[in-house]
Design an enzyme around this catalytic site. Structure first.
Site, PDB file in Angstrom:
ATOM      1  N   CYS A  43      -4.641 -71.331 -22.277  1.00 39.85           N
ATOM      2  CA  CYS A  43      -3.291 -71.761 -22.641  1.00 39.85           C
ATOM      3  C   CYS A  43      -2.790 -70.918 -23.812  1.00 39.85           C
ATOM      4  O   CYS A  43      -3.565 -70.466 -24.655  1.00 39.85           O
ATOM      5  CB  CYS A  43      -3.287 -73.237 -23.022  1.00 39.85           C
ATOM      6  SG  CYS A  43      -1.622 -73.880 -23.346  1.00 39.85           S
ATOM      7  N   ASP A  45      -1.262 -71.982 -26.251  1.00 41.94           N
ATOM      8  CA  ASP A  45      -1.314 -72.817 -27.458  1.00 41.94           C
ATOM      9  C   ASP A  45      -2.045 -72.101 -28.603  1.00 41.94           C
ATOM     10  O   ASP A  45      -3.162 -71.606 -28.427  1.00 41.94           O
ATOM     11  CB  ASP A  45      -2.030 -74.140 -27.118  1.00 41.94           C
ATOM     12  CG  ASP A  45      -1.867 -75.189 -28.217  1.00 41.94           C
ATOM     13  OD1 ASP A  45      -2.254 -74.909 -29.375  1.00 41.94           O
ATOM     14  OD2 ASP A  45      -1.358 -76.276 -27.911  1.00 41.94           O
ATOM     15  N   ARG A  47      -3.611 -73.072 -31.012  1.00 44.69           N
ATOM     16  CA  ARG A  47      -4.851 -73.684 -31.511  1.00 44.69           C
ATOM     17  C   ARG A  47      -6.057 -73.418 -30.618  1.00 44.69           C
ATOM     18  O   ARG A  47      -7.147 -73.944 -30.870  1.00 44.69           O
ATOM     19  CB  ARG A  47      -4.647 -75.206 -31.637  1.00 44.69           C
ATOM     20  CG  ARG A  47      -3.541 -75.581 -32.596  1.00 44.69           C
ATOM     21  CD  ARG A  47      -3.110 -77.021 -32.416  1.00 44.69           C
ATOM     22  NE  ARG A  47      -2.507 -77.236 -31.089  1.00 44.69           N
ATOM     23  CZ  ARG A  47      -2.040 -78.409 -30.651  1.00 44.69           C
ATOM     24  NH1 ARG A  47      -2.119 -79.478 -31.423  1.00 44.69           N
ATOM     25  NH2 ARG A  47      -1.503 -78.517 -29.458  1.00 44.69           N
ATOM     26  N   HIS A  99      -7.039 -77.360 -22.336  1.00 41.02           N
ATOM     27  CA  HIS A  99      -7.377 -78.095 -23.563  1.00 41.02           C
ATOM     28  C   HIS A  99      -6.717 -79.464 -23.554  1.00 41.02           C
ATOM     29  O   HIS A  99      -5.592 -79.610 -23.055  1.00 41.02           O
ATOM     30  CB  HIS A  99      -6.959 -77.300 -24.804  1.00 41.02           C
ATOM     31  CG  HIS A  99      -5.469 -77.127 -24.939  1.00 41.02           C
ATOM     32  ND1 HIS A  99      -4.710 -77.867 -25.815  1.00 41.02           N
ATOM     33  CD2 HIS A  99      -4.604 -76.314 -24.296  1.00 41.02           C
ATOM     34  CE1 HIS A  99      -3.446 -77.504 -25.712  1.00 41.02           C
ATOM     35  NE2 HIS A  99      -3.345 -76.569 -24.793  1.00 41.02           N
ATOM     36  N   CYS A 102      -2.671 -80.808 -24.188  1.00 45.11           N
ATOM     37  CA  CYS A 102      -1.836 -79.663 -23.773  1.00 45.11           C
ATOM     38  C   CYS A 102      -0.371 -80.094 -23.573  1.00 45.11           C
ATOM     39  O   CYS A 102      -0.080 -80.975 -22.749  1.00 45.11           O
ATOM     40  CB  CYS A 102      -2.383 -79.057 -22.474  1.00 45.11           C
ATOM     41  SG  CYS A 102      -1.477 -77.569 -21.958  1.00 45.11           S
TER      42      CYS A 102
HETATM   43 CO    CO Z   1      -1.693 -76.081 -23.695  1.00 44.42          CO
END
Ligand code: CO
Length: 211
Positions: A43, A45, A47, A99, A102
């Site tokens: 992803c 993302d 993090r 994750h 998400c």
């Molecule tokens: Co995500």
């Protein structure tokens, strides 16, 4: 120039100095080529940093990231990365890593339009469509969200297995293993979902390609 912008340029200089202090040939050696054993599809993302999570150094993991770690068969970007990873770099493993928490999966579970991204996220709604009997049994919203994240990863691993690129590799007996993981934002640990493919055997016959 903003402080932040200046800071990241300074950070780069500092990082170069740190690497060179340990090994003066660090960048010279890396510039010679790459031979990563792994393609990571994760992803976007901020993090979920691929290299850090698995302790991989530069040169050790080829990376593709998009919103909600999707494998969409018309995504020429993902297909190009996969093709290069499998056919040029000859990676032996492809990991789809989702994750918990998400935002893409969360958005797919809701009804709010958020713009052009609706069309990307719509792919995740297919994960609900094919798993709705199981998901509708889960009353707790957090548990349902977590399971949706897991099922999304599983579906994307199946999507990978169905690509002509992966099937062609298996057809010529190239070693290539597919895996599905979920990363815990609040723990740092990954969970292996045990959705593994190393050949065509577990695909429904309709999805198997002859070459
Ligand atoms: Co995500």
């Amino acid at each position: 120039m903003s402080d932040f912008y200046k800071k990241i340029l300074d950070n780069n200089k500092e990082w170069v100095e740190q690497q060179l202090a340990v090994d003066e040939n660090y960048f010279k050696d890396l510039s010679k080529g790459q031979n990563p054993p792994l393609l990571w599809i994760g992803c976007s993302d901020s993090r979920v940093p691929a290299n850090e999570i698995i302790g991989a150094k530069p040169g050790e993991v080829f990376v593709h990231r998009n919103i909600a770690n999707l494998v969409v068969h018309t995504d020429i970007n993902m297909l190009s990365v996969l093709d290069y990873a499998v056919n040029a770099l000859k990676v032996k493993h492809v990991i789809v890593c989702g994750h918990y928490g998400c935002g893409g999966v969360k958005a797919a579970m809701g009804n709010q339009s958020i713009g052009i991204i609706d069309n990307w996220i719509r792919n995740i709604k297919d994960v609900y469509r094919v798993n709705k009997d199981e998901l509708n049994e889960i009353a707790d919203e957090d548990k349902k969200f977590n399971r949706m994240v897991e099922l999304n990863v599983i579906e994307q691993v199946f999507n990978l297995a169905k690509t002509s690129i992966v099937q062609n590799a298996w057809n010529i007996n190239q070693e290539l293993h597919l895996h599905g993981w979920v990363y815990g934002l609040n723990s740092g640990y990954v969970t292996d979902l045990n959705v593994n493919f190393s050949n065509n055997d577990d695909l429904d016959s309709m999805f198997k390609l002859n070459f």
